[in-house]
Design an enzyme around this catalytic site. Structure first.
Site, short mmCIF file in Angstrom:
data_model
loop_
_atom_site.label_atom_id
_atom_site.label_comp_id
_atom_site.label_asym_id
_atom_site.label_seq_id
_atom_site.Cartn_x
_atom_site.Cartn_y
_atom_site.Cartn_z
N HIS A 159 0.82 -1.21 0.00
CA HIS A 159 0.00 0.00 0.00
C HIS A 159 0.85 1.26 0.00
O HIS A 159 1.90 1.32 0.63
CB HIS A 159 -1.05 -0.01 1.12
CG HIS A 159 -0.55 0.05 2.52
ND1 HIS A 159 -0.25 1.24 3.13
CD2 HIS A 159 -0.32 -0.92 3.44
CE1 HIS A 159 0.13 0.99 4.40
NE2 HIS A 159 0.11 -0.30 4.60
N ASP A 216 5.98 1.04 7.04
CA ASP A 216 4.56 0.81 6.76
C ASP A 216 4.04 1.85 5.79
O ASP A 216 3.62 2.92 6.23
CB ASP A 216 3.79 0.82 8.07
CG ASP A 216 2.33 0.44 7.90
OD1 ASP A 216 1.97 -0.05 6.83
OD2 ASP A 216 1.56 0.63 8.86
N GLU A 258 -4.97 1.95 2.60
CA GLU A 258 -5.07 0.74 3.43
C GLU A 258 -5.31 1.10 4.88
O GLU A 258 -6.02 0.41 5.60
CB GLU A 258 -3.78 -0.08 3.30
CG GLU A 258 -3.83 -1.45 3.99
CD GLU A 258 -3.49 -1.41 5.48
OE1 GLU A 258 -3.83 -2.36 6.18
OE2 GLU A 258 -2.87 -0.42 5.94
N GLU A 259 -4.70 2.21 5.34
CA GLU A 259 -4.64 2.47 6.78
C GLU A 259 -5.99 2.83 7.39
O GLU A 259 -6.28 2.43 8.52
CB GLU A 259 -3.64 3.59 7.07
CG GLU A 259 -2.19 3.25 6.74
CD GLU A 259 -1.61 2.17 7.65
OE1 GLU A 259 -2.34 1.67 8.53
OE2 GLU A 259 -0.43 1.83 7.45
N ASP A 278 3.33 -6.23 3.63
CA ASP A 278 2.91 -5.13 4.51
C ASP A 278 3.23 -5.44 5.97
O ASP A 278 2.39 -5.31 6.84
CB ASP A 278 1.40 -4.86 4.33
CG ASP A 278 0.93 -3.65 5.13
OD1 ASP A 278 1.79 -2.83 5.55
OD2 ASP A 278 -0.28 -3.52 5.35
N HIS A 310 3.25 3.06 12.85
CA HIS A 310 2.24 4.12 13.09
C HIS A 310 2.74 5.21 14.05
O HIS A 310 1.92 5.94 14.62
CB HIS A 310 0.93 3.53 13.66
CG HIS A 310 0.19 2.65 12.68
ND1 HIS A 310 -1.06 2.16 12.95
CD2 HIS A 310 0.54 2.19 11.46
CE1 HIS A 310 -1.47 1.42 11.92
NE2 HIS A 310 -0.51 1.42 11.00
ZN LIG Z 1 0.53 -1.22 6.42
#
Ligand SMILES: [Zn+2]
Length: 457
Positions: A266, A278, A312-313, A340, A411
């Site tokens: 992603h 990520d 995606e998130e 991912d 994140h």
């Molecule tokens: Zn991800």
């Protein structure tokens, strides 16, 4: 030897020796290169964070189109989807007595607090189940209160601790709203002791209260002070904006036949860091793998299609949009694989195929063993963006990466390029190359995935 009966009823897809040999050669070529880190650096230095609906997301799409073209992909194009747009604002919190600042970050999708913030007594609960038990005893237990979820994410190689701890982040703000609460704080869903909090999506398909994640050391502090009875002031300036136009970015290495092998990652990321792990790493891994597959001695039987998914998130609109737009084409999708889970080495291989795919996936596992891949599983685990293809019968292949360190940074503002070890990441590239060289060039197929029981999230 394969039993005769089995051959008659279900011809297995045997992988010919020349396909195995070519996959081994390309796998070893991937290990000798360092291409993936250059791609991730180009994205993270050149674009940076790319939250859905943001200028960064738009810049990332432009980056992807030009990068795919310059890497020699064919049929490079954007496939439109619409994605949610949410913006972070001021985020401040403090314990009122003893007065202490808390390092917090809003959860994606959170509504703002009233201007000037809100203030309330804190009720601590371990997790959603503890909240349910508390409310069963006293339905008014959190009315007008700030609910603090204290669950600690467990560090595991397979990342399974995340799946357990993330429920409070996803559903806490809905549960607390339904119980008449004021706001939610959660212990960051992460494994480091850093004072950086970890954001992430929360469900907003119903009434929710403002919600924020507290850094691990501040969560420890709150927990220690809970028995005294404490109040917190929380100020969040985030807001939901109208949905924004976006797109999945697609490129192909054309094969000689009609079928397609999908490699996904992603393109979007959270806004706090650079989205290096990520999912910049996933983008780098699949693009470098596809580039190396171009070095094959002959055109592959199947088209290798790379898809850089949007959103995606916090919405999965890219993955859902792809499955919807390509539903009629699902039967020619020979397999899908998404990367991912960061940039650390692959240790396991899982597959979800029709029964005739077993021999081929066994052959793939043999090709992965020299890379240090020791575990083999059957099952439907797959990336969030490709899993909408499972009900359409598309076989899933997945490479399990060591996620022991991943959730230290995931994140958070610490998701930056320096966290990637280029050699570790190149092992993952080699694994993707080995898998894809087989499924894209073998004469047989992996069959179709039979209808699945609905997965519990
Ligand atoms: Zn991800």
């Amino acid at each position: 030897m394969i039993p005769l009966l089995f051959q008659l009823s279900l011809p297995p897809s045997i992988v010919p020796p020349d396909v195995v040999q070519q996959a081994a050669t390309l796998r070893d070529l991937a290990l000798s290169r360092t291409g993936a880190i250059e791609i991730v650096q180009s994205l993270t230095d050149g674009v940076g964070p790319r939250l859905s609906g943001s200028e960064g997301a738009q810049a990332a799409r432009a980056w992807a189109l030009s990068t795919l073209a310059s890497l020699g992909f064919q049929n490079v194009h954007a496939e439109a989807v619409v994605e949610p747009r949410w913006e972070r604002g001021v985020e401040e919190a403090e314990i009122l007595s003893p007065r202490q600042r808390l390092v917090v970050t809003a959860l994606g999708g959170s509504p703002p607090t009233p201007p000037g913030g809100l203030q309330g007594k804190v009720v601590g609960v371990a997790d959603l189940e503890s909240l349910r038990v508390l409310l069963a005893g006293d339905p008014a237990a959190v009315r007008g209160r700030i609910v603090f979820f204290t669950e600690r994410m467990e560090r595991t190689r397979d990342g399974s601790g995340y799946g357990r701890a993330v429920a409070m982040r996803s559903q806490g703000a809905k549960a607390v709203s339904a119980a008449g609460g004021l706001a939610v704080l959660i212990r960051s869903v992460g494994t480091s002791s850093s004072r950086l909090p970890h954001t992430g999506a929360m469900q907003t398909d119903g009434p929710v209260v403002p919600a924020a994640a507290v850094s691990a050391p501040d969560a420890d502090l709150l927990e220690r002070l809970l028995p005294r009875g404490i109040s917190v002031r929380l100020s969040l300036g985030c807001r939901v904006r109208p949905d924004a136009p976006s797109a999945n970015i697609v490129g192909e290495l054309k094969g000689t036949g009609e079928e397609v092998v999908l490699l996904g990652a992603h393109l979007d990321s959270w806004d706090l860091g650079q989205g290096a792990l990520d999912d910049g790493a996933g983008v780098g891994i699949i693009l470098d793998a596809a580039r190396i597959l171009r070095s094959s001695s002959h055109p592959l039987r199947r088209t290798v299609r790379v898809v850089l998914f949007a959103n995606e998130e916090n919405g999965s609109r890219g993955g859902q949009g792809y499955a919807l737009a390509h539903a009629a084409e699902a039967p020619v999708h020979a397999s899908a694989l998404e990367m991912d889970l960061g940039a650390d080495p692959v240790y396991g291989f899982a597959s979800l195929t029709g029964p005739e795919g077993r021999a081929a996936t066994d052959a793939i596992f043999e090709l992965l063993k020299p890379l240090g891949v020791t575990e083999r599983a059957e099952g439907g685990e797959s990336g969030a963006d490709v899993s909408p293809l499972i009900p359409l019968g598309v076989p899933m292949l997945s490479l399990r990466q060591d996620a022991s360190r991943y959730f230290d940074f995931h994140h958070s503002a610490d998701d930056t390029l320096d966290k990637i070890d280029p050699r570790n990441m190149q092992q993952a590239v080699a694994a993707v190359v080995a898998v894809t060289a087989v499924v894209a060039d073998m004469p047989g197929t992996l069959g179709r995935v039979p209808p699945q029981k609905p997965r519990s999230e």
